[in-house]
Design a protein around this motif. Structure first.
Motif, PDB file in Angstrom:
ATOM      1  N   ASP A  11       0.810  -1.215   0.000  1.00 12.92           N
ATOM      2  CA  ASP A  11       0.000   0.000   0.000  1.00 12.92           C
ATOM      3  C   ASP A  11       0.847   1.270   0.000  1.00 12.92           C
ATOM      4  N   PHE A  12       2.147   1.129   0.202  1.00 11.35           N
ATOM      5  CA  PHE A  12       3.034   2.278   0.341  1.00 11.35           C
ATOM      6  C   PHE A  12       4.115   2.283  -0.724  1.00 11.35           C
ATOM      7  N   PRO A  13       4.631   3.461  -1.042  1.00  9.44           N
ATOM      8  CA  PRO A  13       5.747   3.513  -1.983  1.00  9.44           C
ATOM      9  C   PRO A  13       6.980   2.807  -1.414  1.00  9.44           C
ATOM     10  N   ALA A  14       7.853   2.391  -2.301  1.00  8.76           N
ATOM     11  CA  ALA A  14       9.055   1.655  -1.888  1.00  8.76           C
ATOM     12  C   ALA A  14       9.930   2.458  -0.934  1.00  8.76           C
ATOM     13  N   ASP A  15       9.922   3.787  -1.037  1.00 12.43           N
ATOM     14  CA  ASP A  15      10.791   4.610  -0.187  1.00 12.43           C
ATOM     15  C   ASP A  15      10.134   5.032   1.133  1.00 12.43           C
ATOM     16  N   ALA A  16       8.947   4.506   1.430  1.00 12.84           N
ATOM     17  CA  ALA A  16       8.280   4.828   2.698  1.00 12.84           C
ATOM     18  C   ALA A  16       9.127   4.335   3.869  1.00 12.84           C
ATOM     19  N   GLU A  17       9.144   5.122   4.933  1.00 18.18           N
ATOM     20  CA  GLU A  17       9.906   4.783   6.138  1.00 18.18           C
ATOM     21  C   GLU A  17       8.939   4.573   7.296  1.00 18.18           C
ATOM     22  N   PHE A  18       9.108   3.474   8.018  1.00 13.74           N
ATOM     23  CA  PHE A  18       8.217   3.105   9.113  1.00 13.74           C
ATOM     24  C   PHE A  18       8.934   3.341  10.436  1.00 13.74           C
ATOM     25  N   HIS A  19       8.320   4.118  11.298  1.00 12.62           N
ATOM     26  CA  HIS A  19       8.931   4.509  12.565  1.00 12.62           C
ATOM     27  C   HIS A  19       7.990   4.201  13.724  1.00 12.62           C
ATOM     28  N   ILE A  20       8.556   4.149  14.919  1.00 15.07           N
ATOM     29  CA  ILE A  20       7.793   3.923  16.140  1.00 15.07           C
ATOM     30  C   ILE A  20       8.116   5.058  17.105  1.00 15.07           C
ATOM     31  N   LYS A  21       7.073   5.652  17.666  1.00 19.34           N
ATOM     32  CA  LYS A  21       7.258   6.713  18.661  1.00 19.34           C
ATOM     33  C   LYS A  21       6.761   6.198  20.002  1.00 19.34           C
ATOM     34  N   GLU A  22       7.582   6.339  21.000  1.00 14.64           N
ATOM     35  CA  GLU A  22       7.228   6.017  22.389  1.00 14.64           C
ATOM     36  C   GLU A  22       6.616   4.621  22.531  1.00 14.64           C
ATOM     37  N   PHE A  23       7.144   3.667  21.809  1.00 12.30           N
ATOM     38  CA  PHE A  23       6.821   2.239  21.921  1.00 12.30           C
ATOM     39  C   PHE A  23       5.484   1.812  21.334  1.00 12.30           C
ATOM     40  N   ASP A  24       4.534   2.733  21.094  1.00 11.90           N
ATOM     41  CA  ASP A  24       3.233   2.265  20.620  1.00 11.90           C
ATOM     42  C   ASP A  24       2.581   3.114  19.533  1.00 11.90           C
ATOM     43  N   VAL A  25       3.261   4.134  19.049  1.00  9.70           N
ATOM     44  CA  VAL A  25       2.677   4.979  18.013  1.00  9.70           C
ATOM     45  C   VAL A  25       3.362   4.692  16.675  1.00  9.70           C
ATOM     46  N   PRO A  26       2.610   4.139  15.705  1.00  8.89           N
ATOM     47  CA  PRO A  26       3.180   3.858  14.394  1.00  8.89           C
ATOM     48  C   PRO A  26       3.190   5.123  13.527  1.00  8.89           C
ATOM     49  N   LEU A  27       4.379   5.572  13.197  1.00  8.51           N
ATOM     50  CA  LEU A  27       4.535   6.734  12.329  1.00  8.51           C
ATOM     51  C   LEU A  27       5.050   6.284  10.969  1.00  8.51           C
ATOM     52  N   LEU A  28       4.698   7.042   9.958  1.00  7.11           N
ATOM     53  CA  LEU A  28       5.111   6.747   8.590  1.00  7.11           C
ATOM     54  C   LEU A  28       5.647   8.020   7.975  1.00  7.11           C
ATOM     55  N   ARG A  29       6.775   7.921   7.297  1.00 10.49           N
ATOM     56  CA  ARG A  29       7.318   9.053   6.539  1.00 10.49           C
ATOM     57  C   ARG A  29       7.379   8.649   5.085  1.00 10.49           C
ATOM     58  N   ILE A  30       6.754   9.456   4.255  1.00 12.83           N
ATOM     59  CA  ILE A  30       6.839   9.258   2.813  1.00 12.83           C
ATOM     60  C   ILE A  30       7.563  10.477   2.256  1.00 12.83           C
ATOM     61  N   PRO A  31       8.776  10.284   1.727  1.00 14.08           N
ATOM     62  CA  PRO A  31       9.519  11.421   1.182  1.00 14.08           C
ATOM     63  C   PRO A  31       8.676  12.199   0.161  1.00 14.08           C
ATOM     64  N   GLY A  32       8.687  13.500   0.322  1.00 11.98           N
ATOM     65  CA  GLY A  32       7.924  14.373  -0.563  1.00 11.98           C
ATOM     66  C   GLY A  32       6.470  14.556  -0.154  1.00 11.98           C
ATOM     67  N   GLN A  33       5.984  13.727   0.774  1.00 15.83           N
ATOM     68  CA  GLN A  33       4.594  13.850   1.225  1.00 15.83           C
ATOM     69  C   GLN A  33       4.487  14.179   2.703  1.00 15.83           C
ATOM     70  N   GLY A  34       5.475  13.794   3.499  1.00 20.67           N
ATOM     71  CA  GLY A  34       5.477  14.133   4.907  1.00 20.67           C
ATOM     72  C   GLY A  34       5.323  12.941   5.824  1.00 20.67           C
ATOM     73  N   TRP A  35       4.995  13.260   7.082  1.00 23.59           N
ATOM     74  CA  TRP A  35       4.856  12.270   8.153  1.00 23.59           C
ATOM     75  C   TRP A  35       3.384  12.044   8.451  1.00 23.59           C
ATOM     76  N   PHE A  36       3.057  10.785   8.843  1.00 26.58           N
ATOM     77  CA  PHE A  36       1.685  10.425   9.170  1.00 26.58           C
ATOM     78  C   PHE A  36       1.673   9.563  10.420  1.00 26.58           C
ATOM     79  N   ASN A  37       0.668   9.775  11.247  1.00 24.83           N
ATOM     80  CA  ASN A  37       0.443   8.973  12.449  1.00 24.83           C
ATOM     81  C   ASN A  37      -0.647   7.963  12.099  1.00 24.83           C
ATOM     82  N   TRP A  38      -0.353   6.664  12.248  1.00 23.30           N
ATOM     83  CA  TRP A  38      -1.292   5.604  11.884  1.00 23.30           C
ATOM     84  C   TRP A  38      -1.986   5.002  13.106  1.00 23.30           C
ATOM     85  N   PHE A  39      -1.837   5.586  14.277  1.00 19.84           N
ATOM     86  CA  PHE A  39      -2.505   5.060  15.476  1.00 19.84           C
ATOM     87  C   PHE A  39      -4.012   5.101  15.238  1.00 19.84           C
TER      88      PHE A  39
END
Length: 73
Positions: A11-39
């Motif tokens: 569902d995501f572009p190949a360059d998407a970056e998956f991050h975790i904030k404070e152990f339980d918040v799933p964050l996503l960074r898509i270059p050129g589009q920004g950061w998203f919180n998926w909680f």
């Protein structure tokens, strides 16, 4: 993005970056589009000013990140 629930890696572009904030918040960074919180299973824009050294890190895998999305539903 209109994906809801637990997304698949494809569902995501190949360059998407998956991050975790404070152990339980799933964050996503898509270059050129920004950061998203998926909680809660839906993407919302995320202000990166909330990131501080030590409170977030790259997910070890997409599966680890997706498990956090699932746990937040």
């Amino acid at each position: 993005m209109v994906i809801r629930g637990v997304p698949q890696r494809a569902d995501f572009p190949a360059d998407a970056e998956f991050h975790i904030k404070e152990f339980d918040v799933p964050l996503l960074r898509i270059p050129g589009q920004g950061w998203f919180n998926w909680f809660g299973g839906r993407p919302r824009p995320y202000d990166v000013q909330g990131l501080k050294p030590g409170n977030s890190w790259p997910a070890q895998s997409f599966e680890e990140w997706a498990a956090l999305v699932k746990d937040s539903l």
